[in-house]
Scaffold this active site. Structure first.
Site, short mmCIF file in Angstrom:
data_model
loop_
_atom_site.label_atom_id
_atom_site.label_comp_id
_atom_site.label_asym_id
_atom_site.label_seq_id
_atom_site.Cartn_x
_atom_site.Cartn_y
_atom_site.Cartn_z
N GLU A 84 0.74 -1.36 0.18
CA GLU A 84 0.04 0.00 -0.10
C GLU A 84 0.97 1.09 0.02
O GLU A 84 0.54 2.29 -0.70
CB GLU A 84 -1.03 -0.02 1.23
CG GLU A 84 -1.96 -0.91 1.14
CD GLU A 84 -2.97 -1.12 2.32
OE1 GLU A 84 -2.71 -0.34 3.33
OE2 GLU A 84 -3.93 -1.89 2.27
N HIS B 85 -10.02 1.48 0.99
CA HIS B 85 -10.33 0.54 1.93
C HIS B 85 -11.88 0.41 2.34
O HIS B 85 -12.43 -0.15 3.17
CB HIS B 85 -9.83 1.04 3.25
CG HIS B 85 -8.21 0.92 3.34
ND1 HIS B 85 -7.51 1.82 2.66
CD2 HIS B 85 -7.58 0.24 4.14
CE1 HIS B 85 -6.14 1.44 2.97
NE2 HIS B 85 -6.35 0.52 3.77
#
Length: 244
Positions: free
Chosen positions: A100, A134
């Site tokens: 990420e 997310h």
């Protein structure tokens, strides 16, 4: 690897228009993957990571009182290593933070920086993509709880909170990347935040008066240290992005 190739191709294209050469070593520097020699490596990696730890001084004190710090009675080191190298542990504490940060900090910010976007855009707008990435957890929650109206409310609430939390962290990680020019403090801070989770203070009022005072004082002290050292502990003079 594919991300690095894409970044290299785009960077090389724009560099070609400016009659500049981009090597793979230059690309590694742009992505913040290389580190200067010590003691500059201390400035670029160790100090910014400790800066992140100061924000969690209160939660760390709570873990200490509960004997749950790594190496204490409730959290022996062997148990920590076993948890780290399970499939879920490796995903949460190693693979996810690295991938990420590589995508949303190293690759995204470097390209946006090359495109001439402002510092404010890089810090405050680019992390919104990180937060949006997310939101799929809300869809999972909705299905796992039976796809009822109550499940929808819980999913929306939890996703909104997670979006806010991840965006706030994204602002901070983007700031660190621009200040240090290194991806490593972002990765280490991400690992640490994943391990700590969001601070839980629900049981503090049930503790002894002494523990309450120590815990709340630690929260306050950590925030003060973080604010005071935000710029000094994140400064690296050799950063190619040098953010004043």
């Amino acid at each position: 690897m594919a991300t690095a190739v894409i970044v290299y191709a785009i960077t090389s294209y724009f560099a070609g228009n400016r009659s500049e050469k981009i090597s793979w070593h230059n690309l590694a520097q742009i992505l913040g993957l290389t580190e200067p020699a010590w003691p500059l490596a201390f400035q670029a990696v160790v100090r910014p990571t400790f800066l992140t730890l100061t924000l969690f001084l209160g939660p760390l004190v709570i873990l200490f009182f509960d004997s749950e710090l790594p190496g204490q009675a409730a959290q022996p080191l062997q148990q920590v290593f076993v948890a780290l190298f399970t499939l879920i542990g490796f995903r949460n504490y190693v693979f996810a933070p690295w991938t990420e940060e590589y995508v949303f900090r190293a690759a995204m910010i470097s390209l946006l920086h090359q495109a001439g976007h402002s510092t404010a855009f890089l810090i405050f707008v680019s992390p919104l993509y990180f937060g949006l990435a997310h939101l799929h957890h809300g869809w999972q929650t909705y299905h796992q709880m039976g796809r009822t109206s109550r499940a929808l409310k819980i999913a929306v609430a939890s996703s909104s909170f997670q979006f806010l939390y991840t965006t706030l962290f994204g602002w901070y990680a983007s700031f660190l990347f621009l200040r240090t020019g290194s991806i490593w403090p972002c990765v280490l801070s991400h690992m640490f935040c994943n391990a700590m989770g969001f601070p839980d203070v629900s049981d503090v009022p049930q503790r002894s008066v002494l523990q309450q005072r120590v815990i709340w004082s630690s929260f306050a002290a950590g925030i003060v240290v973080f604010i005071c050292q935000l710029y000094p502990w994140s400064f690296v003079a050799t950063s190619q992005y040098w953010l004043p």
